[in-house]
Design an enzyme around this catalytic site. Structure first.
Site, mmCIF file in Angstrom:
data_model
loop_
_atom_site.group_PDB
_atom_site.id
_atom_site.type_symbol
_atom_site.label_atom_id
_atom_site.label_comp_id
_atom_site.label_asym_id
_atom_site.label_seq_id
_atom_site.Cartn_x
_atom_site.Cartn_y
_atom_site.Cartn_z
ATOM 1 N N SER A 17 0.803 -1.224 0.000
ATOM 2 C CA SER A 17 0.000 0.000 0.000
ATOM 3 C C SER A 17 0.838 1.277 0.000
ATOM 4 C CB SER A 17 -0.970 0.006 1.184
ATOM 5 O OG SER A 17 -0.285 -0.226 2.393
ATOM 6 N N HIS A 42 1.354 5.036 4.344
ATOM 7 C CA HIS A 42 0.548 5.609 3.279
ATOM 8 C C HIS A 42 0.956 7.060 2.999
ATOM 9 C CE1 HIS A 42 -3.001 2.608 4.036
ATOM 10 N NE2 HIS A 42 -1.880 2.016 3.673
#
Length: 480
Positions: free
Chosen positions: A269, A319
Site C-alpha cells: 500500500s 501511506h
C-alpha cells in the site's frame, strides 16, 4: 482480404501495446492519427484508399501542413508512418522519403501483410489469437474513447502485471509454507520491523513491500495496483513506473520505521500510494488539471481509504510517506531534465527527509519485537508457540534480559517452578545487572523461604532501577 475491422483492430493494438494515443480522426473515421510523444512519432491509419494518387495526396497534405501538424501534436515528428489498409488493386509507387522527417508508406491488402507490420512475435501471437474474440464495434469504441482513465486502462502494462503476479505467488507460497499468518510468520518472511532493521536487516525495506497479512489485504492492494499501476505506467513508461513504485515503497517504509516500533508492517500500500502521489505530480508538472480525471482519481482514492478503514493492520504512516515519496521522485525526474535549479531544491528536500528519518529511527526507543510477540502468544495461552519463539530469538542473538524472564515464566507454566528459576538464573549469567531477572529471583526465593537469597537479588534489582516501586517495596518488605 482486409476489412474495416482490421483497420480498427490495428489502431487498437498500436494504442494498447505500443503506447500511441489518438490525436485526430476525420469525419468518417477512415483516417486516424496516432502519436507517440516520447519517440516523436506519428502513425496514420487510412482505410479504403483507392489509388496511388490518393496516397501521394495524403502524404503531401501532411508535408505541406507540417507546422499545423506540429502544433496539433505539440512536437515535431521525426517519423511519419502511413498504413493504407485497402482491398483495391492499383500500382504501388515508392513514396518513402528520408530527411529531417522520415516518411514511410505501407500498403496493406491482406492479413499476411498485416502481420508483417507487427514488430515482435509476442504482439503477432496476440493479434492472431484476438481474431474472433471481438467485433468491429468493440475495437472502434475503445480507439475513440475519450475518457482519460479508460484510455490509460486500455494500455498494456507488463510491469504492473508482473508486480501483481509476484505478489500473488509470494502470497500463495506463504499459505503453503506457514499455513496461517501471524506476526511471527510475517517477521520470518521479511516483514518490516524497527528492531530488525536497526540491527542491520535492511533487506526488509524491500521484502516487506511484497508481503500481505490476509486475503482481504492482498485483494485490496492488488486491485489498487492494477488501477494506479496501469495509469502511471501508461503515462510515464514501464521502467520509470517500477522506479517510482520501489522508491515510494522504501520511502513509505522509512516513514513507518520512524513511528512504528511495536508491530510488523507489510504490504504494497505504501508503494501504491506513491503511484497516486506520482499522478498528482504529473498534473502539477503538466499544468493540465483535467477536472474529470481529478474527480475520478479522488473517487477511487476515497473508496480505497474507506474500505481500508474496515481492515486491520493499516499503516497510516506508510501511506502518507509513500504519497510524499511518489510525488517527490516524479518532481526529481522532471526537474533533472528541464530545470536544474528546482532539481537541486527538491533533492535537498528529499535528503533532509531521509536524514530526519534516520535520526528518528536510530534515536527512538528500541522495542524488542520478539518479546512483544512472545508476550502476545502467552496472553492467548499459546505457551508452546511462545516457547518456540524464545528459542528462535536466542538462536538469532536477539534475546535480552526480558526474553529470559519470559522464558522462565513459560517454563514454570509448562514444566515446573524449579526449571523456571533455572532459566532465570541462566539469563542472569548473561545479564547480571538485570532488574527484572533479579526481582523475579527474589520473589521466587522468598516463596521458597530463602530470605537471604531473596534479599541479595532484591538489592541487585533495586540497584539496577532505584526508582522502581515494586523493587522498593520488595526490598523494604524483606528487611522488615
Amino acid at each position: 482480404m482486409v476489412t474495416e475491422k482490421h483497420f480498427w483492430k490495428c489502431s487498437y493494438f498500436w494504442i494498447k501495446y505500443f503506447n500511441f494515443e489518438l490525436v485526430h480522426n476525420d469525419e468518417d473515421n477512415y483516417e486516424l492519427w496516432l502519436a507517440h510523444r516520447k519517440k516523436n512519432e506519428l502513425v496514420i491509419f487510412n482505410y479504403d484508399i483507392k489509388s496511388s494518387q490518393e496516397i501521394r495526396f495524403t502524404k503531401d497534405k501532411i508535408k505541406e501542413h507540417k507546422q499545423d501538424v506540429t502544433e496539433l501534436l505539440s512536437f515535431e515528428p521525426k517519423k511519419v508512418t502511413f498504413y493504407f489498409i485497402t482491398d483495391h488493386k492499383f500500382t504501388d509507387e515508392q513514396l518513402n522519403e528520408t530527411g529531417k522527417t522520415n516518411y514511410v508508406i505501407k500498403v496493406i491488402r491482406n492479413e499476411q501483410a498485416l502481420e508483417r507490420i507487427l514488430p515482435n512475435l509476442f504482439v503477432k501471437t496476440l493479434f492472431k489469437q484476438d481474431n474472433n474474440k471481438h467485433t468491429l464495434s468493440y475495437y472502434k469504441k475503445r480507439v475513440l474513447n475519450n475518457n482519460p482513465i479508460e484510455k490509460h486502462m486500455l494500455r498494456f502494462a507488463p510491469v504492473t502485471y508482473t508486480l501483481i503476479i509476484i505478489n500473488v505467488i509470494i502470497w500463495l507460497s506463504m499459505i503453503l509454507f506457514f499455513n496461517h499468518f501471524t506476526q511471527l510468520s510475517l517477521l520470518d518472511a521479511g516483514g518490516l520491523v524497527h528492531f530488525n532493521v536497526i540491527h542491520g536487516e535492511w533487506y526488509r525495506l524491500i521484502t516487506s513491500i511484497f508481503l500481505h497479512y490476509n486475503f482481504e489485504h492482498i485483494l485490496m492492494n492488488m486491485l489498487s495496483l492494477f488501477i494506479f499501476g496501469k495509469i502511471v505506467e501508461s503515462i510515464i513508461g514501464h521502467w520509470r513506473m517500477l522506479v517510482i513504485y520501489l522508491f515510494a515503497g522504501i520511502f513509505a517504509n522509512f516513514a513507518s520505521l520512524s513511528f512504528n516500533i511495536t508491530t510488523v508492517s507489510a504490504g504494497a500500500s505504501g508503494a501504491i500510494f506513491g503511484l497516486i502521489g506520482a499522478l498528482f505530480a504529473f498534473m502539477y508538472i503538466s499544468k493540465r488539471f483535467n477536472k474529470k480525471l481529478i474527480g475520478q482519481l479522488l473517487i477511487v482514492l476515497a473508496i480505497l481509504i474507506g474500505l481500508s478503514l474496515f481492515m486491520s493492520n493499516i499503516n497510516v504512516y506508510a501511506h502518507v510517506g509513500g504519497l510524499i515519496g511518489g510525488f517527490l521522485i516524479c518532481l526529481l525526474g522532471h526537474y533533472f531534465t528541464f530545470d536544474k535549479n528546482k532539481f537541486w531544491v527538491v533533492l535537498v528536500i528529499v535528503l533532509m527527509l531521509f536524514v530526519a528519518a534516520q535520526i528518528r529511527i536510530f534515536t527512538i526507543k528500541e522495542d524488542n519485537i520478539y518479546n512483544t510477540i512472545i508476550t502476545n502468544e502467552m496472553k492467548q495461552g499459546n505457551y508452546k508457540e511462545a516457547q518456540t519463539m524464545v528459542k528462535q530469538t536466542i538462536k538469532k542473538n536477539y534475546a535480552d534480559d526480558e526474553t529470559y524472564y519470559l522464558n522462565g515464566l513459560i517454563t514454570a507454566t509448562l514444566n515446573s517452578r524449579a526449571e523456571g528459576i533455572a532459566d532465570w538464573e541462566r539469563g542472569l549469567r548473561y545479564y547480571p545487572h538485570s532488574g527484572i531477572l533479579n526481582y523475579e529471583l527474589a520473589i521466587a526465593n522468598r516463596a521458597l523461604d530463602d530470605k537471604d537469597k531473596a534479599r541479595k537479588y532484591a538489592r541487585k534489582a533495586l540497584k539496577a532501577d532505584p526508582h522502581n516501586h515494586d523493587y522498593l517495596n520488595l526490598t523494604k518488605e524483606l528487611k522488615d
